[in-house]
Design a protein around this motif. Sequence first.
Motif, PDB file in Angstrom:
ATOM      1  N   CYS A  30      18.349   0.446 -27.929  1.00  0.00           N
ATOM      2  CA  CYS A  30      19.648   0.768 -28.525  1.00  0.00           C
ATOM      3  C   CYS A  30      20.635  -0.386 -28.365  1.00  0.00           C
ATOM      4  O   CYS A  30      21.380  -0.696 -29.291  1.00  0.00           O
ATOM      5  CB  CYS A  30      20.215   2.048 -27.928  1.00  0.00           C
ATOM      6  SG  CYS A  30      20.460   2.006 -26.144  1.00  0.00           S
ATOM      7  N   VAL A  31      20.618  -1.032 -27.214  1.00  0.00           N
ATOM      8  CA  VAL A  31      21.520  -2.159 -26.956  1.00  0.00           C
ATOM      9  C   VAL A  31      21.182  -3.330 -27.875  1.00  0.00           C
ATOM     10  O   VAL A  31      22.061  -3.973 -28.429  1.00  0.00           O
ATOM     11  CB  VAL A  31      21.462  -2.583 -25.474  1.00  0.00           C
ATOM     12  CG1 VAL A  31      22.307  -3.824 -25.230  1.00  0.00           C
ATOM     13  CG2 VAL A  31      21.900  -1.435 -24.568  1.00  0.00           C
ATOM     14  N   ALA A  32      19.890  -3.570 -28.078  1.00  0.00           N
ATOM     15  CA  ALA A  32      19.464  -4.667 -28.947  1.00  0.00           C
ATOM     16  C   ALA A  32      19.779  -4.390 -30.411  1.00  0.00           C
ATOM     17  O   ALA A  32      20.213  -5.280 -31.144  1.00  0.00           O
ATOM     18  CB  ALA A  32      17.967  -4.910 -28.777  1.00  0.00           C
ATOM     19  N   ILE A  33      19.579  -3.152 -30.832  1.00  0.00           N
ATOM     20  CA  ILE A  33      19.782  -2.788 -32.238  1.00  0.00           C
ATOM     21  C   ILE A  33      21.257  -2.599 -32.566  1.00  0.00           C
ATOM     22  O   ILE A  33      21.714  -2.977 -33.643  1.00  0.00           O
ATOM     23  CB  ILE A  33      18.985  -1.512 -32.583  1.00  0.00           C
ATOM     24  CG1 ILE A  33      17.488  -1.803 -32.501  1.00  0.00           C
ATOM     25  CG2 ILE A  33      19.362  -0.973 -33.961  1.00  0.00           C
ATOM     26  CD1 ILE A  33      16.614  -0.568 -32.551  1.00  0.00           C
ATOM     27  N   ASP A  34      22.017  -2.023 -31.652  1.00  0.00           N
ATOM     28  CA  ASP A  34      23.411  -1.682 -31.941  1.00  0.00           C
ATOM     29  C   ASP A  34      24.341  -1.989 -30.761  1.00  0.00           C
ATOM     30  O   ASP A  34      24.820  -1.087 -30.077  1.00  0.00           O
ATOM     31  CB  ASP A  34      23.511  -0.209 -32.323  1.00  0.00           C
ATOM     32  CG  ASP A  34      24.881   0.176 -32.836  1.00  0.00           C
ATOM     33  OD1 ASP A  34      25.726  -0.719 -33.059  1.00  0.00           O
ATOM     34  OD2 ASP A  34      25.127   1.386 -33.023  1.00  0.00           O
ATOM     35  N   PRO A  35      24.607  -3.276 -30.523  1.00  0.00           N
ATOM     36  CA  PRO A  35      25.499  -3.633 -29.415  1.00  0.00           C
ATOM     37  C   PRO A  35      26.953  -3.220 -29.632  1.00  0.00           C
ATOM     38  O   PRO A  35      27.750  -3.247 -28.697  1.00  0.00           O
ATOM     39  CB  PRO A  35      25.366  -5.159 -29.334  1.00  0.00           C
ATOM     40  CG  PRO A  35      24.899  -5.586 -30.682  1.00  0.00           C
ATOM     41  CD  PRO A  35      24.070  -4.443 -31.210  1.00  0.00           C
ATOM     42  N   LYS A  56      24.695   2.240 -39.931  1.00  0.00           N
ATOM     43  CA  LYS A  56      23.228   2.280 -40.024  1.00  0.00           C
ATOM     44  C   LYS A  56      22.565   1.786 -38.742  1.00  0.00           C
ATOM     45  O   LYS A  56      21.498   2.273 -38.366  1.00  0.00           O
ATOM     46  CB  LYS A  56      22.738   1.457 -41.209  1.00  0.00           C
ATOM     47  CG  LYS A  56      22.979   2.121 -42.527  1.00  0.00           C
ATOM     48  CD  LYS A  56      22.337   1.354 -43.662  1.00  0.00           C
ATOM     49  CE  LYS A  56      22.564   2.098 -44.963  1.00  0.00           C
ATOM     50  NZ  LYS A  56      21.773   1.559 -46.053  1.00  0.00           N
ATOM     51  N   ASN A  57      23.172   0.821 -38.067  1.00  0.00           N
ATOM     52  CA  ASN A  57      22.600   0.345 -36.807  1.00  0.00           C
ATOM     53  C   ASN A  57      22.574   1.456 -35.763  1.00  0.00           C
ATOM     54  O   ASN A  57      21.634   1.549 -34.973  1.00  0.00           O
ATOM     55  CB  ASN A  57      23.381  -0.854 -36.271  1.00  0.00           C
ATOM     56  CG  ASN A  57      23.120  -2.108 -37.061  1.00  0.00           C
ATOM     57  OD1 ASN A  57      22.114  -2.225 -37.765  1.00  0.00           O
ATOM     58  ND2 ASN A  57      24.027  -3.069 -36.969  1.00  0.00           N
ATOM     59  N   LEU A  58      23.591   2.302 -35.755  1.00  0.00           N
ATOM     60  CA  LEU A  58      23.626   3.427 -34.823  1.00  0.00           C
ATOM     61  C   LEU A  58      22.478   4.382 -35.112  1.00  0.00           C
ATOM     62  O   LEU A  58      21.756   4.801 -34.197  1.00  0.00           O
ATOM     63  CB  LEU A  58      24.962   4.162 -34.888  1.00  0.00           C
ATOM     64  CG  LEU A  58      25.062   5.450 -34.069  1.00  0.00           C
ATOM     65  CD1 LEU A  58      24.809   5.173 -32.592  1.00  0.00           C
ATOM     66  CD2 LEU A  58      26.412   6.104 -34.283  1.00  0.00           C
ATOM     67  N   ILE A  59      22.304   4.700 -36.368  1.00  0.00           N
ATOM     68  CA  ILE A  59      21.217   5.598 -36.748  1.00  0.00           C
ATOM     69  C   ILE A  59      19.869   5.001 -36.357  1.00  0.00           C
ATOM     70  O   ILE A  59      19.011   5.678 -35.788  1.00  0.00           O
ATOM     71  CB  ILE A  59      21.282   5.918 -38.253  1.00  0.00           C
ATOM     72  CG1 ILE A  59      22.560   6.718 -38.545  1.00  0.00           C
ATOM     73  CG2 ILE A  59      20.052   6.683 -38.718  1.00  0.00           C
ATOM     74  CD1 ILE A  59      22.938   6.794 -39.999  1.00  0.00           C
ATOM     75  N   ASN A  60      19.685   3.702 -36.614  1.00  0.00           N
ATOM     76  CA  ASN A  60      18.442   3.028 -36.239  1.00  0.00           C
ATOM     77  C   ASN A  60      18.238   3.028 -34.723  1.00  0.00           C
ATOM     78  O   ASN A  60      17.116   3.217 -34.242  1.00  0.00           O
ATOM     79  CB  ASN A  60      18.422   1.588 -36.764  1.00  0.00           C
ATOM     80  CG  ASN A  60      18.253   1.528 -38.263  1.00  0.00           C
ATOM     81  OD1 ASN A  60      17.715   2.443 -38.876  1.00  0.00           O
ATOM     82  ND2 ASN A  60      18.732   0.449 -38.859  1.00  0.00           N
ATOM     83  N   ALA A  61      19.314   2.832 -33.975  1.00  0.00           N
ATOM     84  CA  ALA A  61      19.210   2.846 -32.514  1.00  0.00           C
ATOM     85  C   ALA A  61      18.789   4.221 -32.008  1.00  0.00           C
ATOM     86  O   ALA A  61      17.927   4.329 -31.125  1.00  0.00           O
ATOM     87  CB  ALA A  61      20.540   2.431 -31.888  1.00  0.00           C
TER      88      ALA A  61
END
Length: 105
Positions: A17-22, A44-49
């Motif tokens: 999650c940190v890597a995908i959505d800092p 979208k980054n949150l959803i992906n995380a």
Amino acid sequence: MKQINVKKENCIGCGACVAIDPEHFEFDEEGKSSVITNENIENKNLINAIESCPTCAIEIIETEEELNEKTTKSTEEENCDCDECNCDACECDGCECHHHGEEAA
């Protein structure tokens, strides 16, 4: 209002999650995911995380305030006195009639 919740008991600190959505996540002092902000919650980054979390430790929850609003709205709909005429005079969400005083089609 919706907010991001990290279930600490499920988090293994993998860092996906940190890597995908800092923007939304960082590590806490225990090396587990921690929420930085609840802004931009449709990102979208949150959803992906959230989807990338191997232990499903991240979720979006409704706050107590939003749950209370939904309960109040639901109660108002249950107490609707439009007698199912679905007229404009009624303020419940179920009404679809646009001709006050006429029967709904």
